[in-house]
Design a protein around this motif. Structure first.
Motif, mmCIF file in Angstrom:
data_model
loop_
_atom_site.group_PDB
_atom_site.id
_atom_site.type_symbol
_atom_site.label_atom_id
_atom_site.label_comp_id
_atom_site.label_asym_id
_atom_site.label_seq_id
_atom_site.Cartn_x
_atom_site.Cartn_y
_atom_site.Cartn_z
ATOM 1 N N ARG A 89 -3.178 9.894 4.429
ATOM 2 C CA ARG A 89 -2.319 9.345 3.380
ATOM 3 C C ARG A 89 -1.416 10.443 2.798
ATOM 4 O O ARG A 89 -1.891 11.430 2.252
ATOM 5 C CB ARG A 89 -3.172 8.711 2.271
ATOM 6 C CG ARG A 89 -4.048 7.586 2.802
ATOM 7 C CD ARG A 89 -4.885 6.952 1.719
ATOM 8 N NE ARG A 89 -5.762 5.928 2.281
ATOM 9 C CZ ARG A 89 -6.552 5.138 1.568
ATOM 10 N NH1 ARG A 89 -6.584 5.259 0.236
ATOM 11 N NH2 ARG A 89 -7.318 4.240 2.164
ATOM 12 N N HIS A 147 -6.439 0.105 -6.310
ATOM 13 C CA HIS A 147 -5.982 1.400 -6.793
ATOM 14 C C HIS A 147 -5.053 1.265 -7.999
ATOM 15 O O HIS A 147 -4.932 2.212 -8.791
ATOM 16 C CB HIS A 147 -5.295 2.176 -5.674
ATOM 17 C CG HIS A 147 -6.252 2.808 -4.710
ATOM 18 N ND1 HIS A 147 -6.781 4.062 -4.899
ATOM 19 C CD2 HIS A 147 -6.787 2.348 -3.557
ATOM 20 C CE1 HIS A 147 -7.590 4.358 -3.893
ATOM 21 N NE2 HIS A 147 -7.622 3.325 -3.071
ATOM 22 N N TYR A 201 0.923 10.882 0.081
ATOM 23 C CA TYR A 201 1.316 10.254 -1.178
ATOM 24 C C TYR A 201 2.730 10.607 -1.616
ATOM 25 O O TYR A 201 3.475 9.749 -2.091
ATOM 26 C CB TYR A 201 0.331 10.649 -2.271
ATOM 27 C CG TYR A 201 -1.116 10.390 -1.929
ATOM 28 C CD1 TYR A 201 -1.634 9.100 -1.925
ATOM 29 C CD2 TYR A 201 -1.978 11.446 -1.607
ATOM 30 C CE1 TYR A 201 -2.962 8.856 -1.608
ATOM 31 C CE2 TYR A 201 -3.307 11.215 -1.288
ATOM 32 C CZ TYR A 201 -3.796 9.926 -1.284
ATOM 33 O OH TYR A 201 -5.112 9.693 -0.964
ATOM 34 N N ASP A 250 -1.676 5.401 -6.494
ATOM 35 C CA ASP A 250 -3.017 5.859 -6.204
ATOM 36 C C ASP A 250 -3.701 6.260 -7.509
ATOM 37 O O ASP A 250 -3.058 6.363 -8.565
ATOM 38 C CB ASP A 250 -2.997 7.039 -5.225
ATOM 39 C CG ASP A 250 -4.288 7.132 -4.434
ATOM 40 O OD1 ASP A 250 -4.497 6.264 -3.569
ATOM 41 O OD2 ASP A 250 -5.097 8.044 -4.687
ATOM 42 N N ALA A 271 1.571 8.890 -5.466
ATOM 43 C CA ALA A 271 0.912 9.860 -6.343
ATOM 44 C C ALA A 271 1.556 11.223 -6.094
ATOM 45 O O ALA A 271 1.926 11.545 -4.962
ATOM 46 C CB ALA A 271 -0.583 9.930 -6.073
ATOM 47 N N HIS A 299 0.653 3.526 -2.526
ATOM 48 C CA HIS A 299 -0.261 4.559 -3.010
ATOM 49 C C HIS A 299 0.493 5.782 -3.560
ATOM 50 O O HIS A 299 0.065 6.928 -3.367
ATOM 51 C CB HIS A 299 -1.193 5.033 -1.889
ATOM 52 C CG HIS A 299 -2.294 4.074 -1.549
ATOM 53 N ND1 HIS A 299 -3.555 4.162 -2.086
ATOM 54 C CD2 HIS A 299 -2.320 3.007 -0.716
ATOM 55 C CE1 HIS A 299 -4.315 3.197 -1.602
ATOM 56 N NE2 HIS A 299 -3.578 2.469 -0.772
ATOM 57 N N ASP A 302 0.815 -1.211 0.000
ATOM 58 C CA ASP A 302 0.000 0.000 0.000
ATOM 59 C C ASP A 302 0.855 1.270 0.000
ATOM 60 O O ASP A 302 0.756 2.117 0.868
ATOM 61 C CB ASP A 302 -0.969 -0.016 1.192
ATOM 62 C CG ASP A 302 -2.039 -1.086 1.032
ATOM 63 O OD1 ASP A 302 -3.101 -0.785 0.460
ATOM 64 O OD2 ASP A 302 -1.798 -2.235 1.443
ATOM 65 N N ASP A 306 -7.539 1.391 -10.927
ATOM 66 C CA ASP A 306 -8.669 2.313 -10.857
ATOM 67 C C ASP A 306 -8.812 3.056 -12.178
ATOM 68 O O ASP A 306 -9.904 3.131 -12.751
ATOM 69 C CB ASP A 306 -8.452 3.297 -9.708
ATOM 70 C CG ASP A 306 -9.676 4.166 -9.453
ATOM 71 O OD1 ASP A 306 -10.038 4.942 -10.365
ATOM 72 O OD2 ASP A 306 -10.282 4.077 -8.379
ATOM 73 N N ASP A 348 -1.824 -1.868 -4.362
ATOM 74 C CA ASP A 348 -1.987 -0.418 -4.263
ATOM 75 C C ASP A 348 -0.625 0.262 -4.318
ATOM 76 O O ASP A 348 -0.260 1.089 -3.490
ATOM 77 C CB ASP A 348 -2.772 -0.029 -3.010
ATOM 78 C CG ASP A 348 -4.265 -0.271 -3.164
ATOM 79 O OD1 ASP A 348 -4.693 -0.686 -4.264
ATOM 80 O OD2 ASP A 348 -5.012 -0.046 -2.202
ATOM 81 N N GLU A 406 -1.361 8.587 -14.526
ATOM 82 C CA GLU A 406 -1.172 7.408 -13.693
ATOM 83 C C GLU A 406 0.009 6.571 -14.171
ATOM 84 O O GLU A 406 0.764 6.025 -13.360
ATOM 85 C CB GLU A 406 -2.449 6.561 -13.658
ATOM 86 C CG GLU A 406 -2.400 5.469 -12.607
ATOM 87 C CD GLU A 406 -3.774 5.068 -12.108
ATOM 88 O OE1 GLU A 406 -4.074 3.874 -12.138
ATOM 89 O OE2 GLU A 406 -4.542 5.952 -11.685
#
Length: 299
Positions: free
Chosen positions: A62, A127, A64, A94, A54, A52, A50, A130, A91, A102
Motif C-alpha cells: 500500500r 478505515h 499511501y 487510512d 495517508a 487509503h 480503497d 478507525d 476506505d 486523520e
C-alpha cells in the motif's frame, strides 16, 4: 454474460497496447469499452475505491502518499468521460494515531475528490472510522447519513453501511475488529422498505463484500442478499474492501468487487472505472489501469 476470464484477458491486452498513450497524460485515453458505449448511455457513473490516503510511508503493497496522484489521473479521465456522478466505495483514508491527524488527511483527499464532480457519494469503509466516529467523517465530507438512497435518470441507487459490530454498535474510535462487519436489523428493515417503495432498476454501493462469507464479507450477508433478491429490482452491487478484481453472480444479481487505488507503486498500478447504464438496460464497466472491464446485458 461474458466470462470473467475473458474480461481480464481483454483488459490486459488493452493496457499492453495502450501503455504509452496512458502514460502520456493524467487523463489517459478512453477505454475500448467506453468508446463503444459512448452515445448509448442513459447514465454514466465514475467509480473509485480503497484510496487509503495517508501521509505516511508505504506499508507492504500500500502506497499511501501516491493516492493523490492516482486520484488526479482518475479525475482527468472523468473530466473526459463526464460522469453524471461519482462514488467512492470506502476506505477513503487510512488510520491515523490521532483524530486531528486523520481529519487533516481527510480534508486533503476530500478537496481533490470534491473537485471531480458536484454530485458525489461516499461509502463508509472500516478505515474511514478507525480513529474517527461516523459523525466526524460525515461532517467533514458534508453528508448527513451513512446509508441512504437516491434516484437518477430512471435508476435507483442505494448506499449501504456495513460498519457495525455484531451487537449493533457502530464502528468508531478503534472499538471494533475489521472482520466483524454487519448490516444491523434497523438498516435491513430500512433497505427492504426502500426497495419496496421504488419501482426502478437498482444499483447498490457497498464497502465490505456482500457475496462472500470470508474475512472480507459482511457477516450477515445472506440476510442482506435475501432482501436484495426478494425485491426483484437490484441489478448489481459494487463493492471494495478486498482490493482485488472479483466477480460473482448470485440470485440473478451481479456482485462486482473493484480494485483498490492504494495498491502498488507507480501510475501503472492505479485502478478506477466508468460505469455506463445504457438505454437498452446493459451495464457496461470500462476499467482503467488494473481495473477489469465488464458488460452485463439486460434480462
Amino acid at each position: 454474460m461474458w466470462a470473467d476470464e475473458t474480461m481480464q484477458i481483454g483488459r490486459r491486452a488493452f493496457l499492453k497496447g495502450g501503455a504509452l498513450l496512458l502514460a502520456a497524460g493524467p487523463a489517459g485515453v478512453m477505454a475500448a469499452g467506453e468508446q463503444a458505449n459512448k452515445g448509448s448511455k442513459a447514465l454514466r457513473v465514475g467509480l473509485i475505491t480503497d484510496l487509503h490516503y495517508a501521509d505516511k510511508p508505504p506499508g507492504g503493497s500500500r502506497h499511501y502518499r501516491e493516492t493523490p496522484r492516482k486520484l488526479a489521473e482518475a479525475a482527468g479521465q472523468f473530466g473526459q468521460s463526464q460522469p453524471d456522478f461519482v462514488v467512492e466505495l470506502g476506505d477513503f483514508i487510512d488510520a491515523a494515531d490521532s483524530v486531528e491527524k486523520e481529519l487533516t488527511w481527510l480534508k486533503t483527499i476530500n478537496k481533490a475528490y470534491s473537485g471531480i464532480c458536484e454530485d458525489r457519494h461516499y461509502v463508509l469503509g472500516n478505515h474511514c472510522v478507525d480513529t474517527l466516529r461516523k459523525e466526524e467523517f460525515l461532517e467533514a465530507v458534508e453528508r448527513e447519513r451513512s446509508y441512504y438512497s437516491f434516484d437518477r435518470a430512471g435508476y435507483h441507487f442505494v448506499v449501504v453501511d456495513s460498519c457495525f459490530r455484531s451487537d449493533g454498535q457502530p464502528y468508531g474510535r478503534k472499538n471494533f475488529t475489521w472482520t466483524d462487519a454487519n448490516v444491523p436489523q434497523q438498516e435491513l428493515d430500512w433497505l427492504a422498505e426502500d426497495l419496496k417503495q421504488s419501482e426502478r432498476p437498482t444499483i447498490v454501493f457497498a464497502h465490505q463484500r456482500l457475496d462472500v462469507s470470508n474475512s472480507h464479507g459482511v457477516r450477515n450477508c445472506p440476510a442482506v442478499r435475501d432482501v436484495l433478491e426478494q425485491s426483484g429490482k437490484v441489478r448489481a452491487v459494487f463493492q471494495g474492501h478486498s482490493h482485488q478484481n472479483d466477480y460473482r453472480e448470485i440470485g440473478g444479481i451481479h456482485y462486482c468487487t473493484l480494485v483498490a487505488m492504494v495498491e502498488g507503486g507507480g501510475e501503472e498500478s492505479n485502478g478506477y472505472s466508468v460505469m455506463d447504464l445504457q438505454t437498452d438496460g446493459t451495464i457496461a464497466i470500462s476499467g482503467f489501469r488494473k481495473q477489469n472491464d465488464y458488460r452485463w446485458p439486460a434480462g
